[in-house]
Enzyme design. Structure first.
Site, PDB file in Angstrom:
ATOM      1  N   SER A   2      38.755  11.970  29.803  1.00 60.31           N
ATOM      2  CA  SER A   2      38.526  13.209  30.515  1.00 60.31           C
ATOM      3  C   SER A   2      37.231  13.218  31.325  1.00 60.31           C
ATOM      4  O   SER A   2      37.133  12.564  32.355  1.00 60.31           O
ATOM      5  CB  SER A   2      38.567  14.361  29.506  1.00 60.31           C
ATOM      6  OG  SER A   2      38.984  15.539  30.119  1.00 60.31           O
TER       7      SER A   2
ATOM      8  N   LYS B 261      43.215  11.038  30.367  1.00 61.34           N
ATOM      9  CA  LYS B 261      43.407  12.485  30.318  1.00 61.34           C
ATOM     10  C   LYS B 261      42.912  13.074  31.632  1.00 61.34           C
ATOM     11  O   LYS B 261      41.720  13.187  31.871  1.00 61.34           O
ATOM     12  CB  LYS B 261      42.658  13.124  29.157  1.00 61.34           C
ATOM     13  CG  LYS B 261      42.860  14.642  29.109  1.00 61.34           C
ATOM     14  CD  LYS B 261      42.066  15.283  27.987  1.00 61.34           C
ATOM     15  CE  LYS B 261      42.267  16.800  28.014  1.00 61.34           C
ATOM     16  NZ  LYS B 261      41.600  17.429  29.171  1.00 61.34           N
TER      17      LYS B 261
ATOM     18  N   GLN C 198      40.822  22.189  31.569  1.00 58.07           N
ATOM     19  CA  GLN C 198      41.100  23.398  30.799  1.00 58.07           C
ATOM     20  C   GLN C 198      40.046  24.475  31.085  1.00 58.07           C
ATOM     21  O   GLN C 198      38.864  24.160  31.188  1.00 58.07           O
ATOM     22  CB  GLN C 198      41.102  23.104  29.289  1.00 58.07           C
ATOM     23  CG  GLN C 198      42.331  22.390  28.786  1.00 58.07           C
ATOM     24  CD  GLN C 198      42.403  20.955  29.223  1.00 58.07           C
ATOM     25  OE1 GLN C 198      41.426  20.222  29.159  1.00 58.07           O
ATOM     26  NE2 GLN C 198      43.559  20.538  29.712  1.00 58.07           N
TER      27      GLN C 198
END
Length: 390
Positions: A303, A328, A332
């Site tokens: 991420s 990833k 979010q």
């Protein structure tokens, strides 16, 4: 670090319309008759069945009915219905635990977990903590937690079961990547407290090499990196090796800030559900620009770590050393509610400056190198230091 005037954005392998708990709660006390005085008090017919079922359970269930618990459970179920393992609704208790994690202090085994291919997997064990000492590695599958099949649990439920008080023990059944047989591992929980950044000067071939390890991109990461920059202002190193191995991610703003210290211009792009593209550009002075750079990555680099690695690679500002990253590529949003609960919801995919989508693909290093299984020597770090020292 998240800016005060922005929603908090996360990129981590443990959350745009918001459907708040307060909205659900507003219907609690309106009568019991579905046709005349139903709890349902909204023109949206999509919620009619919800309130009818709520009333029926409340009035008919033979046992005790906890209204607040029911609402939290229903809200969790709504978010889980997306099928997205990175979205979730956390009640106040779980929310407090989650937010404490981001600050770098909690009680547990010290491992970042995720759901991948419907399996509970280890993204990254934290260095020098119980999970790593017990032999857990990136991409290990956790089959059971204290004799409970992990496939029956959501990610939040699995984390809750692995967590526990300092000194208590959890039993895991795990399968290492590329192995067929499972093994039982008992791990004693500890208090986990970490600074997100550490650094030291290493002497390699009579050159001063700044080694920086970033554990995760937390609220303190930008400040700690700025302190490092100040400390070398009058004595710049000959090279820098940044270790992002087993770094599961963190705050988007923090990742952008840190990457900005090495490269300028575009850092990352976000693409929302309507394919609208938002370009995030450098936010800090490029204090490390021009210094020879190597970035260490592995399967636990996820991420926010991949944002930094991707931008460095696209701009040819450094050499990526190690293994392919986790993959990833989603963002979010984190929404906090007045009761202390939290919504974590995936709002966008992210792309590298050269428009590479890395979700479920990962980023291939420029130089691939595996460490020996017995960890007798860190060949990846040796190579990174060699690159920046020559």
């Amino acid at each position: 670090m998240p800016k005060n005037n922005k929603k908090k954005k996360l990129l981590i392998s443990i959350l745009a319309t918001i459907f708040s708990v307060a909205f659900f709660a507003s219907g609690f006390y309106f009568g019991q008759d579905y046709d005349k005085n139903s709890n349902y008090n909204n023109n949206d017919d999509r919620l009619k069945i919800f309130w009818q079922v709520f009333d029926k359970v409340k009035n008919s269930y033979v046992g005790e009915f906890d209204e607040k618990k029911a609402i939290y459970g229903a809200t969790k179920g709504m978010v889980e219905s997306t099928g997205d393992p990175f979205s979730g609704y956390l009640d106040p208790k779980d929310s407090k635990m989650f937010l404490t994690d981001l600050e770098g202090e909690f009680e547990g085994i010290g491992a970042e977990l995720a759901i991948k291919d419907n399996k509970l997997i280890v993204v990254a064990p934290l260095k020098n903590y119980p999970a790593e000492r017990a032999g857990l590695k990136p991409n290990d599958t956790i089959v059971k937690i204290d004799d409970i099949d992990s496939i029956t649990l959501t990610l939040d439920q699995a984390i809750d079961k692995i967590r526990g008080k300092e000194g208590s023990e959890v039993k895991l059944i795990i399968i290492h990547k590329d192995e067929a047989t499972s093994q039982e591992v008992k791990i004693k929980r500890e208090k986990i407290k970490i600074d997100s950044v550490s650094s030291e000067i290493k002497k390699i071939n009579n050159k001063n090499i700044l080694y920086i390890q970033i554990i995760q991109f937390s609220k303190d990461t930008t400040k700690l990196m700025e302190n490092i920059a100040k400390s070398i202002k009058n004595n710049q190193p000959d090279g820098i090796a940044v270790d992002l191995r087993s770094n599961p991610g963190g705050y988007l703003d923090s990742a952008i800030d840190i990457t900005s210290m090495f490269v300028d211009g575009e850092i990352v792009k976000e693409k929302d559900k309507n394919n609208n593209m938002n370009v995030e550009k450098a936010t800090k002075e490029t204090v490390f620009k021009g210094i020879k750079l190597a970035i260490l990555v592995d399967e636990g680099s996820a991420s926010a770590s991949e944002i930094m690695a991707g931008a460095i690679q696209d701009k040819k500002a450094g050499t990526l050393v190690g293994q392919k990253t986790f993959g990833k590529g989603s963002v979010q949003n984190l929404e906090n509610f007045s009761d202390g609960s939290t919504l974590r919801i995936t709002i966008a995919k992210w792309l590298t400056p050269n428009n590479r989508e890395i979700n479920a693909k990962g980023i291939e290093p420029d130089i691939k190198i595996d460490n020996p299984k017995d960890n007798s020597r860190d060949l990846q770090l040796d190579k990174a230091l060699e690159i920046v020292a020559n």
